[in-house]
Design a protein around this motif. Sequence first.
Motif, short mmCIF file in Angstrom:
data_model
loop_
_atom_site.label_atom_id
_atom_site.label_comp_id
_atom_site.label_asym_id
_atom_site.label_seq_id
_atom_site.Cartn_x
_atom_site.Cartn_y
_atom_site.Cartn_z
N ALA A 84 31.53 36.58 39.65
CA ALA A 84 32.61 36.03 40.44
C ALA A 84 32.86 34.59 40.03
O ALA A 84 32.46 33.66 40.72
CB ALA A 84 32.27 36.10 41.93
N PRO A 85 33.54 34.41 38.90
CA PRO A 85 33.76 33.05 38.44
C PRO A 85 34.62 32.28 39.46
O PRO A 85 35.57 32.84 40.02
CB PRO A 85 34.50 33.23 37.11
CG PRO A 85 34.96 34.64 37.09
CD PRO A 85 34.11 35.42 38.01
N GLY A 86 34.19 31.04 39.74
CA GLY A 86 34.94 30.25 40.71
C GLY A 86 34.62 30.65 42.14
O GLY A 86 35.32 30.25 43.07
N GLY A 87 33.58 31.47 42.33
CA GLY A 87 33.15 31.80 43.69
C GLY A 87 34.06 32.78 44.38
O GLY A 87 33.96 33.01 45.57
N THR A 92 38.96 42.89 43.27
CA THR A 92 39.58 42.84 41.95
C THR A 92 38.65 42.19 40.94
O THR A 92 38.42 42.72 39.85
CB THR A 92 40.90 42.06 42.02
OG1 THR A 92 41.51 42.35 43.27
CG2 THR A 92 41.80 42.42 40.89
N THR A 93 38.11 41.04 41.31
CA THR A 93 37.23 40.37 40.36
C THR A 93 35.95 41.17 40.13
O THR A 93 35.47 41.28 39.01
CB THR A 93 36.86 38.95 40.84
OG1 THR A 93 36.57 39.01 42.22
CG2 THR A 93 37.97 37.97 40.58
N LEU A 94 35.41 41.73 41.21
CA LEU A 94 34.16 42.48 41.06
C LEU A 94 34.36 43.71 40.18
O LEU A 94 33.49 44.10 39.42
CB LEU A 94 33.63 42.91 42.43
CG LEU A 94 32.95 41.81 43.25
CD1 LEU A 94 32.37 42.39 44.52
CD2 LEU A 94 31.84 41.13 42.44
#
Lengths: 440, 271
Positions: A84-87, A92-94
Amino acid sequence: MTDSALPMTAAMANRAPRKLVLNEKRVRSRYAAERRFRAYGIAAIAFGLFFLAWLFVTLVVQGYGALQQSKMRLDVNLDAATLAPGGKVDDTTLRAADYTALLRTALRDTLGVGSDRAQRREAYALLSNGADNELRRIVMADPTLIGKTVPVWVSASADVDTLIKGQIARDLPENQRRLKDRQIAWVDKLVADNRLKKRFNGALFVNGASSDPEQAGMGVAIIGSMYMMLVVLLTALPVGVAAAVYLEEFAARNRWTDLIEVNINNLAAVPSIVFGLLGLAIFLNFFGMPRSAPVVGGLVLSLMTLPVVIIATRASIKAVPPSIREAALGVGASKMQVITHHVLPLALPGILTGTIIGMARALGETAPLLLIGMVAFVVAYPATPFDPATALPVQIYMWAGAPERSFVERTSAAILILLAFLIVMNAAAVLLRRRFERRW
Amino acid sequence: MNTVAIKPVAATAGAASGNHAPKVVSQGVKVFYGEKEALHGVDLDINEREVTALIGPSGCGKSTYLRCLNRMNDVVEGCRVEGSIKIDGDDIYDRRIDVVQLRARVGMVFQKPNPFPKSIYENVAYGPRIHGIAQGKNELDEIVESSLTRAGLWKEVKDRLDKPGTGLSGGQQQRLCIARAIAVSPEVILMDEPCSALDPIATARIEELIDELRENYTIVIVTHSMQQAARVSQRTAFFHLGDLVEYGDTSQIFTNPKEERTQAYITGRFG
């Protein structure tokens, strides 16, 4: 009986009284013939049972292994920066994150592989191509794991699996093996460390199609077959019963009904591939229904099951004694009331038995499905009967044709599962008959 | 038929006819099975609240005639009926007649006891239910009880009404079938050899019952037993080869038959 009776012939009159003790040659040979006659029957049964036992033993011996799959325990650092870049922790990101990299890092650390690229490639080959999906599922189910180092079990590659299961020989020359000496050494080390072992293969029952045997499952095929059975039940049963009731109760006996009857019997004998072509021509080409869809498969199989249902229903309706009809008519029941209140309820067990047997036959039918595009590589579950799916027998057909060694045991396992479904259906039919059969 | 009045229910057993008006009037009834003529024009008046016995050797047409009276022959393929049969003045073969209503008025008891494979209660309640006779459960219960009582079966089955009717003995089953027939309040009850599948004790029981039912119903019974005809009926019709040979008071038929064929049959010289 004196002289007035028929005159006895001389031979009859002079005959010695029959002896009851069995020493006559004729009697002995008759007994021997009877014994031989029985022996033929027993031999025939033994012949059948032998091959049945052979089939089952072979299937179980070969298919048993597919219930287990070699899995590897890796301590994966679920690095927040990678996942999870950027927290940002959202679906979607996962979903898009690079799980392969995390697994490979963990594997390198476990095996102590350095930066040598050949070594790395060999190490990575131990992991299943679908292992990243397995890790993704774990992380998405519980995002709080992000940032921690957790032990996870992921599938090993099919080559490792066949090695663990002893299906490939270790003593072949290295260049004839899929796994090199170094990889075998790693596998042995992982096994010794209790990091690599066979675990229950749930993927076999839930996953969709995959070209990696260790990720391939029958989930889509099972759902596809169930949708098709549903379609068969919903079309063949009502149509078949309505046709049978009309023919049996209302139609006049004449040349036309004879013709219809002959053709229903002919329909039952039509080769299934012809029904497939019919489905292709009518449902796909004419009505433009979707390819590979269980609804089309179900309709085609309904056409095959229909004559079975009609014949079974007519036989059950015929078996309802006329005295019951007369009794109902006698108290002033209308024709329809006689049928719905008396004839059909009494015929129902026979109708259902026939339907189940017809459906069991349809469940195992492959040929017509080949022609309407059910031989499909479908990864995702069909949400409705209109979505692409495959079917159990078709799945067997596809796996049987796959070259990988691991598909052999999966084919046997799939056959066992299909047989289990068929046995359950036939047992249900037998139970229904036993439970509700009425003798008059 | 326009003079029919309500008759007092006062017939004594074996009473001569004459005080009973005809309920069913048949004229020139012919029945064909396909090309074959099974009945050659039968004229027969059946009196109200009497037992009329139809006797004759097998194949003489007595059952065929009986089945004309509630149009049971309709379901036989290729069967055709000519002539007229009037019940209370209505021609039952008129196109406007509803067969269902007819069969509710003309009940039938068959040769072999044929209870539905349902509970005793359901067997009796079925007719009232499909004809919408009973309003609500209580009324239906009453009909079932009174029908079973009239059929002389209530005491034997009142504790097992929910048990299957097929579990009763043959005689009980036949009385259940009679209860089922009278549950829809018919006016005429047709009985097609109702005792031929029963033992003598059950037969005696049914005969008693027939005698009791005569008070309220017009009964037509086909029988092979001349003793039975003599015991239960007031009027007897003798059929032979599709003809009605002789019809009259039972006592007259059995003691002083006018026709030679009747004489021969009842004395056992043929049939």
